[in-house]
Design a protein around this motif. Structure first.
Motif, PDB file in Angstrom:
ATOM      1  N   GLN A   1      17.708 -10.626  -0.822  1.00 43.14           N
ATOM      2  CA  GLN A   1      16.553 -11.283  -0.210  1.00 43.14           C
ATOM      3  C   GLN A   1      15.895 -10.349   0.816  1.00 43.14           C
ATOM      4  O   GLN A   1      14.673 -10.197   0.826  1.00 43.14           O
ATOM      5  CB  GLN A   1      16.991 -12.583   0.472  1.00 43.14           C
ATOM      6  CG  GLN A   1      15.868 -13.335   1.142  1.00 43.14           C
ATOM      7  CD  GLN A   1      16.370 -14.588   1.849  1.00 43.14           C
ATOM      8  OE1 GLN A   1      17.562 -14.778   2.064  1.00 43.14           O
ATOM      9  NE2 GLN A   1      15.450 -15.450   2.228  1.00 43.14           N
ATOM     10  N   GLU A   2      16.699  -9.691   1.641  1.00 49.88           N
ATOM     11  CA  GLU A   2      16.159  -8.767   2.639  1.00 49.88           C
ATOM     12  C   GLU A   2      15.466  -7.591   1.959  1.00 49.88           C
ATOM     13  O   GLU A   2      14.397  -7.143   2.398  1.00 49.88           O
ATOM     14  CB  GLU A   2      17.272  -8.284   3.567  1.00 49.88           C
ATOM     15  CG  GLU A   2      17.797  -9.368   4.487  1.00 49.88           C
ATOM     16  CD  GLU A   2      19.046  -8.957   5.256  1.00 49.88           C
ATOM     17  OE1 GLU A   2      19.429  -7.774   5.208  1.00 49.88           O
ATOM     18  OE2 GLU A   2      19.634  -9.834   5.903  1.00 49.88           O
ATOM     19  N   ALA A   3      16.061  -7.086   0.875  1.00 51.60           N
ATOM     20  CA  ALA A   3      15.440  -5.972   0.145  1.00 51.60           C
ATOM     21  C   ALA A   3      14.094  -6.386  -0.434  1.00 51.60           C
ATOM     22  O   ALA A   3      13.131  -5.606  -0.410  1.00 51.60           O
ATOM     23  CB  ALA A   3      16.376  -5.480  -0.956  1.00 51.60           C
ATOM     24  N   LEU A   4      13.991  -7.617  -0.945  1.00 50.51           N
ATOM     25  CA  LEU A   4      12.713  -8.108  -1.453  1.00 50.51           C
ATOM     26  C   LEU A   4      11.672  -8.135  -0.340  1.00 50.51           C
ATOM     27  O   LEU A   4      10.531  -7.704  -0.532  1.00 50.51           O
ATOM     28  CB  LEU A   4      12.874  -9.523  -2.027  1.00 50.51           C
ATOM     29  CG  LEU A   4      13.300  -9.631  -3.475  1.00 50.51           C
ATOM     30  CD1 LEU A   4      13.567 -11.084  -3.843  1.00 50.51           C
ATOM     31  CD2 LEU A   4      12.253  -9.049  -4.399  1.00 50.51           C
ATOM     32  N   PHE A   5      12.060  -8.651   0.834  1.00 51.08           N
ATOM     33  CA  PHE A   5      11.131  -8.685   1.971  1.00 51.08           C
ATOM     34  C   PHE A   5      10.693  -7.277   2.357  1.00 51.08           C
ATOM     35  O   PHE A   5       9.522  -7.021   2.631  1.00 51.08           O
ATOM     36  CB  PHE A   5      11.762  -9.388   3.174  1.00 51.08           C
ATOM     37  CG  PHE A   5      11.923 -10.870   3.017  1.00 51.08           C
ATOM     38  CD1 PHE A   5      11.013 -11.634   2.309  1.00 51.08           C
ATOM     39  CD2 PHE A   5      13.006 -11.520   3.578  1.00 51.08           C
ATOM     40  CE1 PHE A   5      11.171 -12.999   2.167  1.00 51.08           C
ATOM     41  CE2 PHE A   5      13.173 -12.886   3.443  1.00 51.08           C
ATOM     42  CZ  PHE A   5      12.254 -13.626   2.735  1.00 51.08           C
ATOM     43  N   ILE A   6      11.635  -6.342   2.368  1.00 52.50           N
ATOM     44  CA  ILE A   6      11.322  -4.950   2.742  1.00 52.50           C
ATOM     45  C   ILE A   6      10.358  -4.340   1.727  1.00 52.50           C
ATOM     46  O   ILE A   6       9.379  -3.686   2.104  1.00 52.50           O
ATOM     47  CB  ILE A   6      12.611  -4.119   2.879  1.00 52.50           C
ATOM     48  CG1 ILE A   6      13.393  -4.567   4.116  1.00 52.50           C
ATOM     49  CG2 ILE A   6      12.300  -2.627   2.940  1.00 52.50           C
ATOM     50  CD1 ILE A   6      14.800  -3.978   4.208  1.00 52.50           C
ATOM     51  N   VAL A   7      10.622  -4.552   0.440  1.00 52.70           N
ATOM     52  CA  VAL A   7       9.747  -3.999  -0.604  1.00 52.70           C
ATOM     53  C   VAL A   7       8.337  -4.574  -0.473  1.00 52.70           C
ATOM     54  O   VAL A   7       7.340  -3.846  -0.516  1.00 52.70           O
ATOM     55  CB  VAL A   7      10.328  -4.272  -2.015  1.00 52.70           C
ATOM     56  CG1 VAL A   7       9.302  -4.018  -3.101  1.00 52.70           C
ATOM     57  CG2 VAL A   7      11.571  -3.430  -2.241  1.00 52.70           C
ATOM     58  N   ILE A   8       8.252  -5.885  -0.296  1.00 53.42           N
ATOM     59  CA  ILE A   8       6.943  -6.538  -0.187  1.00 53.42           C
ATOM     60  C   ILE A   8       6.205  -6.041   1.060  1.00 53.42           C
ATOM     61  O   ILE A   8       5.017  -5.703   0.998  1.00 53.42           O
ATOM     62  CB  ILE A   8       7.105  -8.074  -0.185  1.00 53.42           C
ATOM     63  CG1 ILE A   8       7.589  -8.539  -1.562  1.00 53.42           C
ATOM     64  CG2 ILE A   8       5.797  -8.758   0.191  1.00 53.42           C
ATOM     65  CD1 ILE A   8       8.073  -9.974  -1.609  1.00 53.42           C
ATOM     66  N   ASP A   9       6.894  -5.975   2.199  1.00 47.34           N
ATOM     67  CA  ASP A   9       6.261  -5.483   3.432  1.00 47.34           C
ATOM     68  C   ASP A   9       5.818  -4.034   3.275  1.00 47.34           C
ATOM     69  O   ASP A   9       4.721  -3.657   3.700  1.00 47.34           O
ATOM     70  CB  ASP A   9       7.219  -5.616   4.621  1.00 47.34           C
ATOM     71  CG  ASP A   9       7.396  -7.053   5.079  1.00 47.34           C
ATOM     72  OD1 ASP A   9       6.574  -7.909   4.686  1.00 47.34           O
ATOM     73  OD2 ASP A   9       8.357  -7.319   5.831  1.00 47.34           O
ATOM     74  N   SER A  10       6.667  -3.232   2.658  1.00 46.44           N
ATOM     75  CA  SER A  10       6.332  -1.820   2.453  1.00 46.44           C
ATOM     76  C   SER A  10       5.109  -1.677   1.553  1.00 46.44           C
ATOM     77  O   SER A  10       4.215  -0.867   1.829  1.00 46.44           O
ATOM     78  CB  SER A  10       7.528  -1.089   1.847  1.00 46.44           C
ATOM     79  OG  SER A  10       7.202   0.252   1.570  1.00 46.44           O
ATOM     80  N   LEU A  11       5.056  -2.447   0.483  1.00 45.85           N
ATOM     81  CA  LEU A  11       3.895  -2.403  -0.404  1.00 45.85           C
ATOM     82  C   LEU A  11       2.635  -2.874   0.318  1.00 45.85           C
ATOM     83  O   LEU A  11       1.555  -2.290   0.135  1.00 45.85           O
ATOM     84  CB  LEU A  11       4.147  -3.242  -1.659  1.00 45.85           C
ATOM     85  CG  LEU A  11       5.115  -2.639  -2.672  1.00 45.85           C
ATOM     86  CD1 LEU A  11       5.420  -3.640  -3.777  1.00 45.85           C
ATOM     87  CD2 LEU A  11       4.552  -1.359  -3.262  1.00 45.85           C
TER      88      LEU A  11
END
Length: 182
Positions: free
Chosen positions: A80-90
């Motif tokens: 879940q944290e990785a998904l948030f990081i990917v979305i924020d980074s994008l």
């Protein structure tokens, strides 16, 4: 097939990646408790996989405004944290790209304006060069006329000098002329 065999089959299916297994046995005994735990585990893992798949599909479709995936627990929290990081980074990357695109557009407009001004200046310089060339042609033409006039003046002066000498010769007493001797 006995309940124990059905539970083992369901566990093997989950082990092989088939997370949506149907465990129908219900009882208040130990096998019923195990069946209930397997059902909940199947539902929870299926929920996680559905949420991850939904988020990835939205990313693939270009939607970067994905609502958060809530309810992840245990070993799925890092996912879940990785998904948030990917979305924020994008989102940050897209914002930076957008900023650079706007900056490039402004620079392009400035270059376009400068090029237009330069073109106008070149046309004005070309016009001035044409005028200067025409003026130099007129100066050359006038210079030729002035040379002709000076030649004519010199010719007249030369003829005047010759006439003056002739007059002087004809009007001055000759040394052999008895009338003019003294």
């Amino acid at each position: 097939m006995c309940i124990r065999d059905r539970l083992e089959t369901a566990a093997r299916q989950m082990e092989q990646g088939h997370l949506k297994v149907d465990v129908t046995y219900r009882s208040k005994d130990e096998l019923g408790s195990l069946s209930n735990s397997m059902r909940q585990m199947s539902e929870k893992i299926s929920y996680y996989m559905d949420e991850i798949s939904r988020s990835m599909q939205q990313l693939a479709d270009g939607n970067l405004d994905i609502p958060g995936c809530d309810g992840f627990q245990g070993d799925f929290l890092p996912v879940q944290e990785a998904l948030f990081i990917v979305i924020d980074s994008l989102n940050e990357t897209m914002a930076e790209i957008s900023r650079q695109v706007n900056e490039n557009a402004e620079t392009s407009q400035a270059v376009k304006a400068a090029a237009g001004e330069m073109g106008t200046n070149i046309l004005a310089c070309n016009q001035q060069m044409q005028e200067m060339k025409a003026a130099m042609g007129e100066i050359n033409s006038c210079s030729t006329q002035i040379r002709k006039i000076i030649k004519t003046i010199n010719d007249i002066a030369s003829q005047t000098n010759i006439l003056a000498l002739n007059c002087l010769l004809y009007t001055s007493p000759s040394p052999r002329d008895p009338k003019t001797s003294r």
